[in-house]
Design a protein around this motif. Structure first.
Motif, PDB file in Angstrom:
ATOM      1  N   ASP A 275      24.710  29.570 -24.005  1.00 29.06           N
ATOM      2  CA  ASP A 275      24.201  28.393 -23.313  1.00 29.06           C
ATOM      3  C   ASP A 275      25.169  27.227 -23.418  1.00 29.06           C
ATOM      4  OD1 ASP A 275      23.950  28.009 -25.973  1.00 29.06           O
ATOM      5  OD2 ASP A 275      21.928  27.206 -25.934  1.00 29.06           O
ATOM      6  N   GLY A 276      26.366  27.484 -23.940  1.00 23.79           N
ATOM      7  CA  GLY A 276      27.345  26.419 -24.071  1.00 23.79           C
ATOM      8  C   GLY A 276      27.205  25.632 -25.357  1.00 23.79           C
ATOM      9  N   GLY A 277      26.274  26.040 -26.202  1.00 23.11           N
ATOM     10  CA  GLY A 277      26.068  25.358 -27.482  1.00 23.11           C
ATOM     11  C   GLY A 277      27.295  25.499 -28.369  1.00 23.11           C
TER      12      GLY A 277
ATOM     13  N   SER B 149      13.967  14.388 -26.293  1.00 22.72           N
ATOM     14  CA  SER B 149      14.673  14.000 -25.080  1.00 22.72           C
ATOM     15  C   SER B 149      16.137  14.268 -25.343  1.00 22.72           C
ATOM     16  CB  SER B 149      14.419  12.536 -24.751  1.00 22.72           C
ATOM     17  OG  SER B 149      15.108  11.720 -25.680  1.00 22.72           O
ATOM     18  N   GLN B 150      16.964  13.875 -24.384  1.00 22.59           N
ATOM     19  CA  GLN B 150      18.387  14.161 -24.486  1.00 22.59           C
ATOM     20  C   GLN B 150      19.004  13.677 -25.794  1.00 22.59           C
ATOM     21  OE1 GLN B 150      19.918  12.750 -20.802  1.00 22.59           O
ATOM     22  NE2 GLN B 150      21.874  13.748 -21.094  1.00 22.59           N
ATOM     23  N   GLN B 151      18.555  12.518 -26.282  1.00 23.32           N
ATOM     24  CA  GLN B 151      19.174  11.912 -27.458  1.00 23.32           C
ATOM     25  C   GLN B 151      18.181  11.778 -28.602  1.00 23.32           C
ATOM     26  OE1 GLN B 151      22.488  10.781 -27.456  1.00 23.32           O
ATOM     27  NE2 GLN B 151      22.733  11.575 -25.403  1.00 23.32           N
TER      28      GLN B 151
ATOM     29  N   VAL C 210      21.335   5.092 -26.148  1.00 20.46           N
ATOM     30  CA  VAL C 210      22.659   4.650 -25.727  1.00 20.46           C
ATOM     31  C   VAL C 210      22.621   3.255 -25.104  1.00 20.46           C
ATOM     32  CG1 VAL C 210      24.608   5.191 -24.228  1.00 20.46           C
ATOM     33  CG2 VAL C 210      23.365   7.031 -25.350  1.00 20.46           C
ATOM     34  N   ILE C 211      21.651   3.042 -24.236  1.00 23.64           N
ATOM     35  CA  ILE C 211      21.627   1.784 -23.494  1.00 23.64           C
ATOM     36  C   ILE C 211      21.252   0.613 -24.400  1.00 23.64           C
ATOM     37  CG2 ILE C 211      20.532   0.580 -21.567  1.00 23.64           C
ATOM     38  CD1 ILE C 211      22.432   2.827 -20.727  1.00 23.64           C
TER      39      ILE C 211
ATOM     40  N   GLN D 269      21.503   0.697 -27.582  1.00 27.24           N
ATOM     41  CA  GLN D 269      22.342   0.829 -28.778  1.00 27.24           C
ATOM     42  C   GLN D 269      21.523   0.762 -30.066  1.00 27.24           C
ATOM     43  OE1 GLN D 269      26.242  -0.538 -28.666  1.00 27.24           O
ATOM     44  NE2 GLN D 269      26.292  -0.817 -26.489  1.00 27.24           N
TER      45      GLN D 269
ATOM     46  N   PRO E 205      19.087  24.291 -21.318  1.00 33.54           N
ATOM     47  CA  PRO E 205      19.638  22.945 -21.167  1.00 33.54           C
ATOM     48  C   PRO E 205      21.156  22.951 -21.288  1.00 33.54           C
ATOM     49  CG  PRO E 205      18.291  23.139 -23.168  1.00 33.54           C
ATOM     50  CD  PRO E 205      18.227  24.447 -22.472  1.00 33.54           C
ATOM     51  N   LEU E 206      21.781  21.972 -20.691  1.00 38.58           N
ATOM     52  CA  LEU E 206      23.235  21.861 -20.774  1.00 38.58           C
ATOM     53  C   LEU E 206      23.612  21.524 -22.205  1.00 38.58           C
ATOM     54  CD1 LEU E 206      23.826  19.743 -17.577  1.00 38.58           C
ATOM     55  CD2 LEU E 206      24.295  22.154 -17.844  1.00 38.58           C
ATOM     56  N   ASN E 207      24.561  22.261 -22.721  1.00 46.40           N
ATOM     57  CA  ASN E 207      24.954  22.080 -24.115  1.00 46.40           C
ATOM     58  C   ASN E 207      26.447  21.856 -24.240  1.00 46.40           C
ATOM     59  OD1 ASN E 207      22.737  22.182 -25.871  1.00 46.40           O
ATOM     60  ND2 ASN E 207      22.481  24.349 -25.432  1.00 46.40           N
TER      61      ASN E 207
ATOM     62  N   VAL F 150      19.219   8.091 -18.158  1.00 45.71           N
ATOM     63  CA  VAL F 150      20.508   7.790 -18.783  1.00 45.71           C
ATOM     64  C   VAL F 150      20.411   8.120 -20.270  1.00 45.71           C
ATOM     65  CG1 VAL F 150      22.261   6.029 -19.162  1.00 45.71           C
ATOM     66  CG2 VAL F 150      20.860   5.953 -17.117  1.00 45.71           C
ATOM     67  N   PHE F 151      20.929   9.234 -20.683  1.00 46.35           N
ATOM     68  CA  PHE F 151      20.877   9.677 -22.092  1.00 46.35           C
ATOM     69  C   PHE F 151      19.474   9.528 -22.666  1.00 46.35           C
ATOM     70  CE2 PHE F 151      25.364   8.155 -21.763  1.00 46.35           C
ATOM     71  CZ  PHE F 151      25.945   9.403 -21.831  1.00 46.35           C
ATOM     72  N   GLY F 152      18.480   9.972 -21.925  1.00 46.65           N
ATOM     73  CA  GLY F 152      17.119   9.948 -22.452  1.00 46.65           C
ATOM     74  C   GLY F 152      16.337   8.685 -22.116  1.00 46.65           C
ATOM     75  N   ASP F 153      17.011   7.608 -21.704  1.00 42.25           N
ATOM     76  CA  ASP F 153      16.308   6.397 -21.283  1.00 42.25           C
ATOM     77  C   ASP F 153      16.027   6.499 -19.780  1.00 42.25           C
ATOM     78  OD1 ASP F 153      16.079   4.883 -23.610  1.00 42.25           O
ATOM     79  OD2 ASP F 153      18.153   4.205 -23.480  1.00 42.25           O
TER      80      ASP F 153
ATOM     81  N   PHE G  47      15.005   4.810 -16.172  1.00 43.28           N
ATOM     82  CA  PHE G  47      14.993   3.555 -15.428  1.00 43.28           C
ATOM     83  C   PHE G  47      14.419   3.819 -14.046  1.00 43.28           C
ATOM     84  CE2 PHE G  47      18.303   2.889 -18.542  1.00 43.28           C
ATOM     85  CZ  PHE G  47      18.053   1.594 -18.962  1.00 43.28           C
TER      86      PHE G  47
ATOM     87  N   LYS H 105      24.045  -3.009 -17.200  1.00 47.32           N
ATOM     88  CA  LYS H 105      23.611  -2.341 -18.427  1.00 47.32           C
ATOM     89  C   LYS H 105      24.509  -1.158 -18.756  1.00 47.32           C
ATOM     90  CE  LYS H 105      19.092  -2.531 -20.328  1.00 47.32           C
ATOM     91  NZ  LYS H 105      18.821  -3.896 -20.435  1.00 47.32           N
ATOM     92  N   ILE H 106      24.814  -0.357 -17.726  1.00 51.56           N
ATOM     93  CA  ILE H 106      25.655   0.819 -17.930  1.00 51.56           C
ATOM     94  C   ILE H 106      27.061   0.392 -18.359  1.00 51.56           C
ATOM     95  CG2 ILE H 106      26.751   2.778 -16.738  1.00 51.56           C
ATOM     96  CD1 ILE H 106      23.900   3.343 -17.177  1.00 51.56           C
TER      97      ILE H 106
ATOM     98  N   ALA I 279      27.960  -2.269 -19.894  1.00 53.88           N
ATOM     99  CA  ALA I 279      27.948  -2.791 -21.260  1.00 53.88           C
ATOM    100  C   ALA I 279      27.882  -1.660 -22.272  1.00 53.88           C
ATOM    101  CB  ALA I 279      26.755  -3.723 -21.437  1.00 53.88           C
ATOM    102  N   ALA I 280      27.052  -0.659 -21.993  1.00 53.64           N
ATOM    103  CA  ALA I 280      26.881   0.422 -22.959  1.00 53.64           C
ATOM    104  C   ALA I 280      28.097   1.328 -23.031  1.00 53.64           C
ATOM    105  CB  ALA I 280      25.641   1.229 -22.604  1.00 53.64           C
TER     106      ALA I 280
ATOM    107  N   LYS J  83      31.390   0.460 -22.383  1.00 53.40           N
ATOM    108  CA  LYS J  83      32.694  -0.188 -22.376  1.00 53.40           C
ATOM    109  C   LYS J  83      33.635   0.294 -23.498  1.00 53.40           C
ATOM    110  CE  LYS J  83      31.810  -4.520 -24.844  1.00 53.40           C
ATOM    111  NZ  LYS J  83      30.420  -4.444 -25.274  1.00 53.40           N
TER     112      LYS J  83
ATOM    113  N   TRP K 133      33.734   3.450 -24.595  1.00 51.34           N
ATOM    114  CA  TRP K 133      33.780   4.915 -24.599  1.00 51.34           C
ATOM    115  C   TRP K 133      35.052   5.496 -23.991  1.00 51.34           C
ATOM    116  CZ3 TRP K 133      28.797   8.227 -24.290  1.00 51.34           C
ATOM    117  CH2 TRP K 133      27.821   7.688 -25.133  1.00 51.34           C
TER     118      TRP K 133
END
Lengths: 933, 257
Positions: free
Chosen positions: A303-305, A633-635, A690-691, A693, B94-96, B125-128, B130, B236-237, B239-240, B242, B244
């Motif tokens: 699965d790409g893990g 969730s994703q994170q 992430v958003i 932080q 899921p994508l891994n 966006v990474f679990g958040d 919107f 927002k994107i 800022a988060a 910048k 990376w």
């Protein structure tokens, strides 16, 4: 009739309405050329005549009419399309004279009427054919600089390109052009300028899309069609880079390193050398990554893990080398690394040679307090040592991708080392204020060590998705040959201040130890469904070892020829291991569950050649495990884990080899020892937003040990002499509970400051015997830390953290004795980038330990380091730096810990204040690579 | 008058039967299934940048050996005459690892009001989550003469550049009389059945079109998520992401696409 009028009125009204809004419009109607039928829903688009940009579009009404208004003036194209009909395209102008263009009735023609025969002239060309693929080497065809790929293709025999860009190869139309396996759509030069140039092409492959290669690309609709695959050149990487770094400090401190890295196509060679006495014994992590090779194995699941197997840092590499902060080191290390790829990247070779010398001199003081049944014994020892080691190591990894489903990896490594150690120890034991004994001993040793490791790892994916096999075979061989002297003198004070008995040892000791371990493991995984699978493994292992230890007494000063048979032995070990494992794996959506067990049967057979006493044992180890992960969730994820494992008593606990290097502490065997079993539970939660932080991490661990193997220490209160024996604890279950939490959040209203904090707590209960009486020890520890951080890229970075800690311990034998105490830790760091390419960094690390009942002095140290640096040259690759290490000269090796009924405190020599001036030069010369696309 | 009507009816009837022999059927309600194909090797290579760490390079080599070059994800587009709803389908696994990449993943559920020119987009966006309310993207399409067949429909190619730098190739069919498309692509004289971002190594191609034949199956806009407008979301994107580096720039691109 009335209807017609109505429509006319409506249309009139409608166009008036349009006229009111703007002046320019176009109208007409769409009909079939033969039947004159109205083409309802025909698509009518108005494009800019200059660049075909779509301006407006509409659909024809039931009557075939259309009317597009709201246009500006200019030159346009009218495009009318209808399924099955040829496109209708016509130019028209809108200007102040022609404000509304009326096309009237436009007739569309069926495509079938337009079909014309295409005659293709096939050329017989002399071309190289590889299987079902025809390959052209782009380099052997001459093209103009900046020529397009089309120009190159035109030159290839058998390939024709017509005016419209249609490609014909070997008489058949080429339907797909791929670039590195991906379909090529061509760029519109008026929109993008990134063009595929002919000089970026490595190879042109021509094949029928049903071949293996096409399957590999992943695009397959079952049709067989001519396909051209354009393989681009890899980014050219020719050149070198490196770093030269020289440092001269106060108090004879120095440090220097030279690193050099050269690339040539797919080959890379690096060399490095380091000499220092500041504790730097190997490449730093960043440099190791650039100049050395990573020791870790990375594999990917279906699965790409990602699965990272860390092979550990070998002694010659890595940040800590072998210097652990104790003593004063002097190190010289160097290495060579080479890697290359062969046969179209399907094979790779990676090889390293490393050599190093490390010498450490220093002294340490150890103070321990042992709580006994009817008293307390305190020990104090002072040791000075001088150790050195010289090591060499070579390794080679060969990887080959045998075919699309199987891979093979072969690894071999060999190492040689010689170490010399000498130490002198002065130790004394007290009962209260009464001296029990004192001991002075010197120990010297010279060890020659050699090792070999070999490993073959083969993996294969079978046809059914998820069905895989792998085989791993490894051999490890070690040889240690040591020779040394022990000289010890102990005075016992049974009664008064006068020594009443003396124990003296003067011996020459040799040991010759060989060990060979061959392990094999076969794994097979079978998917029952898309989400449920079984993994079985079988392992077979052989372990053969010999250990020949001899002690000699001196017949005359310096003449050691009398064998001490009590301290000599020659063991011969043979061990056979059979392991069977079953694991079930369930993965669906956000849930991942795996559980199973491994059972190992071990046949152990050891023979002492001197006494002919053999020791045979057969035992079974059991290792159940289960793990549940839920990806919220994703994170954000939570996981629970259970592990159980059997711990067998070691052979030294059952039948110890008699060693008298510390004559005041002798080990005794216990043949009736039973295995212990540990159950451990772990829970984890982590979240990272992430958003906003914000991060959060929680960890909990709880372990219980049944039948624990602990020690029974018998200490003679009169002499201070001890004997240690391993025993099972029955009836009481020791446990260990550990909790940890981490939190961080960036706060926008405070100008982007990140606040962070962590909290750790642990509670443990353990048992041991002291003079045959059961002792229960319990401990409780808390650590807390809170920090603030703010940074602005290329401007500054500030971090401050501080927190208290608290420790409580109790021992049932001496409830009045404890080591309860508090303390605190602090850390601060800042970097500021100043104008004029100046950079200032300062960091301070503060430790405080409050006095305890046994150690009545507090301990505190503040280690403050600083540097100021300036970079020179256009690309900032020359750096001059002044560093001050431990500016307050407060560094001390210090450690205080509690174990069982023992409370200990160690101090040792370490590197203290020095200043250093350094010059660092980064150099590089890289050939400009061809940009991939 | 009477004869007139009869004549018209007759003509219409005749016309109808004749016309049906060549007149195409135009779809206005239905569901399109898309495959999004991402060339993970090229995407990861680009994100690694020019001088990646040895460890990453080694890991990427292993990835290339064991994983397919192309990751395929499925999605659907439900549409009626003037509304559409684009919905990604969660992959079974899921994508891994390297493939859990914002550019590879499908982050948007988009409800578009084609007549009103507005959209409601749920962005993950990474679990958040919107809920973005915005106008539809205005794309300057350049129509070409190139055609290809996708899912049984004859499509015409159009090219464009969006977000200042992303080159888009789209294939639309005039047989579906709705100006929609996958993700936030649209504005062509027909339905977009194929989108290619050649320099981002991403494609969407329709695999199946189901025509409801005028029968309307209702669908509703996404409702969950933190409400935000286009400008606020971009800020927002930015800022988060910048700090990376290369990956951050790719992420900004992926989330604002």
């Amino acid at each position: 009739m009335r209807l017609t009028i109505l429509i006319a009125v409506f249309l009139l009204f409608h166009s008036f309405a349009l006229l009111a809004q703007n002046r320019y419009s176009v109208k007409g109607s769409v009909v079939d050329s033969t039947a004159k039928a109205k083409l309802l829903n025909a698509s009518i688009s108005v494009l800019n005549a200059k660049d075909s940009i779509l301006i407006k579009f509409t659909r024809a009404s039931e009557k075939g009419d259309f009317n597009i208004g709201n246009l500006k003036k200019g030159k346009f194209l009218l495009l009318i399309t209808y399924p099955g009909y040829a496109d209708y395209v016509e130019h028209f102008n809108l200007d102040s004279v022609n404000q509304a263009h009326d096309f009237g009735a436009m007739t569309m023609t069926l495509k079938s009427k337009l079909l014309a025969d295409v005659i293709i002239k096939a050329k017989v060309a002399a071309i190289k054919i590889k299987g079902d693929t025809t390959e052209f080497n782009a380099g052997s065809f001459v093209v103009q600089p900046n020529a397009k790929v089309e120009d190159l293709l035109k030159q290839l025999p058998g390939i024709e390109i017509d005016r419209n860009g249609k490609i014909t190869a070997q008489g058949q139309t080429v339907n797909k052009v791929l670039v590195d396996g991906e379909e090529f759509f061509g760029d519109d030069p008026t929109l993008v300028t990134k063009n595929l140039r002919a000089d970026m092409v490595d190879k042109v492959q021509l094949y029928d899309k049903k071949s293996d290669q096409a399957a590999f690309t992943g695009i397959d609709d079952g049709k067989k069609e001519k396909t051209i695959n354009i393989k681009l050149k890899e980014d050219k990487k020719n050149g070198y880079f490196g770093k030269a770094d020289g440092e001269r400090g106060s108090d004879q401190y120095y440090q220097g390193q030279l690193l050099f890295n050269r690339f040539k196509a797919k080959q890379k060679i690096s060399i490095y050398g380091i000499a220092s006495n500041t504790g730097k014994t190997g490449l730093g992590w960043e440099d190791a990554n650039k100049y050395g090779s990573s020791n870790d194995d990375v594999t990917f699941g279906d699965d790409g893990g990602v699965n990272i197997i860390s092979n550990g840092n070998d002694d010659l590499e890595a940040f800590d080398g072998r210097y652990n902060g104790e003593g004063l080191p002097a190190a010289k290390t160097g290495g060579v690394h080479y890697d290359t790829k062969l046969k179209g990247d399907n094979q790779s070779i990676n090889t390293n040679y490393k050599v190093g010398y490390l010498g450490v001199v220093g002294s340490r003081n150890a103070q321990t307090v042992n709580s006994l049944v009817n008293g307390i014994i305190a020990n104090n020892s002072d040791e000075s040592y001088n150790n050195s080691i010289f090591r060499q190591k070579v390794d080679l990894t060969y990887k080959i991708k045998i075919d699309t489903t199987s891979n093979l990896k072969i690894f071999v490594s060999g190492g040689l080392s010689n170490s010399k150690t000498t130490s002198t120890t002065n130790a004394s034991s007290f009962s209260g204020d009464t001296l029990l004994n004192n001991n002075k001993r010197t120990l010297s040793n010279n060890v020659d060590h050699g090792d070999f490791d070999g490993n073959v790892f083969w993996t294969k994916k079978l046809k059914k998705k998820g069905r895989t096999m792998s085989l791993n075979v490894s051999e490890t061989y070690r040889h240690d040959d040591s020779k040394g002297y022990l000289n010890s003198l102990t005075n016992f004070y049974h009664t008064a201040s006068k020594a009443d008995s003396i124990a003296k040892i003067d011996q020459y000791k040799t040991s010759d130890i060989h060990s060979s371990v061959l392990n094999s493991n076969f794994t097979y995984s079978e998917p029952f469904s898309k989400s449920f699978s079984l993994i079985v493994n079988y392992g077979l292992g052989f372990n053969h070892g010999t250990s020949d230890r001899k002690s000699f007494d001196a017949s005359a000063p310096g003449k050691y020829n009398l064998l001490d048979s009590a301290l000599s032995n020659n063991y011969n070990l043979n061990q056979l291991t059979n392991e069977l494992g079953t694991m079930f794996n369930y993965a669906k959506g956000k849930t991942l569950l795996n559980f199973g067990t491994k059972i190992t049967r071990v046949n152990f057979d050891q023979l002492d050649d001197y006494t002919d006493i053999s020791y045979k044992r057969t035992f079974v180890n059991w290792r159940p495990q289960a793990r549940f992960t839920y990806k919220i969730s994703q994170q954000q994820a939570i996981s629970l884990e259970y592990n159980g494992n059997t711990t067998q008593p070691t052979i030294y606990q059952i039948q110890p080899v008699r060693i008298n290097t510390n004559p005041l502490n002798i080990a005794i065997g216990n043949p009736s020892l039973r295995p212990s079993f540990t159950n451990s539970f772990t829970a984890n939660y982590n979240s990272y937003k992430v958003i906003s932080q914000q991060y959060m991490y929680f960890y909990a661990y709880y372990a219980l040990i049944g039948n624990e193997i602990a020690t029974n220490v018998n200490t003679d209160l009169k002499t201070g002499k001890s004997s240690t024996q391993a025993v099972n604890i029955s009836g009481s279950t020791p446990y260990n509970l550990n909790l940890h939490g981490d939190f961080g959040q960036k706060i926008d209203i405070l100008g982007g400051i990140t606040i962070s904090g962590n909290l750790s707590a642990d509670n443990a209960k353990s048992y041991n015997y002291i003079n045959n009486v059961l002792n229960t020890s319990s401990s409780l520890n808390f650590t807390m830390m809170a920090g603030l951080n703010k940074n602005k890229e290329k401007k500054y970075d500030v971090y401050v953290a501080f927190g208290p800690n608290l420790a409580k311990t109790r021992s049932s034998l001496q409830p009045q004795t404890n080591s309860d105490g508090g303390g605190s830790n602090g850390y601060a760091r800042f970097v500021i980038y100043l104008p004029g390419k100046f950079e200032v960094e300062s960091d301070a690390d503060y430790t405080y330990r409050a006095p305890t009942q046994n150690f009545n002095t507090s301990f505190s140290k503040l280690i403050w380091n600083s540097y100021i640096a300036k970079t020179f040259l256009k690309s900032d690759n020359l750096k001059v730096m002044v560093t001050g290490n431990d500016l307050l000269n407060q560094n001390q090796g210090f450690n205080r810990y509690v174990y069982g009924n023992t409370i200990a405190q160690n101090t040792n020599t370490t590197i203290k204040r020095y200043f250093m001036l350094s010059v660092v030069w980064d150099f590089n010369k890289m050939g400009l690579g061809t940009d991939k696309k | 008058m009477k004869t007139e009507i009869i004549k018209i009816t007759f003509l219409l009837l005749l016309g109808c039967s004749y016309v049906s022999a060549q007149n195409a059927h135009f779809t206005t309600d239905g569901v399109i299934e898309y495959d999004k194909t991402a060339n993970t090797f090229a995407i990861i290579q680009r994100e690694l940048g020019k001088n990646p760490d040895n460890f990453i390079v080694q890991a990427f080599e292993e990835y290339k050996k064991s994983q397919p070059q192309f990751k395929v994800l499925k999605s659907t587009l439900s549409f009626s005459k003037d509304k559409s709803l684009f919905t990604p389908i969660e992959p079974e696994t899921p994508l891994n690892g390297f493939a859990s990449n914002a550019m590879v993943a499908q982050n948007n559920t988009i409800y578009t009001d084609l007549a009103g020119g507005t959209k409601i987009c749920k962005k993950n966006v990474f679990g958040d989550a919107f809920l973005l309310k915005d106008t539809t993207r205005k794309i300057n399409w350049k129509i070409t003469t190139e055609t290809r067949e996708i899912a049984g429909y004859a499509c015409r190619r159009a090219n464009a550049v969006i977000m200042d730098s992303i080159y888009v190739v789209a294939f639309y069919t005039d047989e579906i009389a709705v100006s929609g498309g996958p993700e936030s692509f649209g504005g062509l004289p027909g339905m977009i059945l194929g989108v290619v971002l050649p320099h981002e190594n991403i494609t969407w191609f329709a695999t199946k079109v189901t025509d409801f034949g005028g029968m309307v199956k209702p669908f509703s806009p996404p409702a969950k998520g933190k409400p935000i407008d286009g400008k606020g979301f971009k800020a927002k994107i930015d800022a988060a992401m910048k700090d990376w580096g290369g990956e951050g720039r790719e992420n900004v691109k992926a989330f604002t696409l």
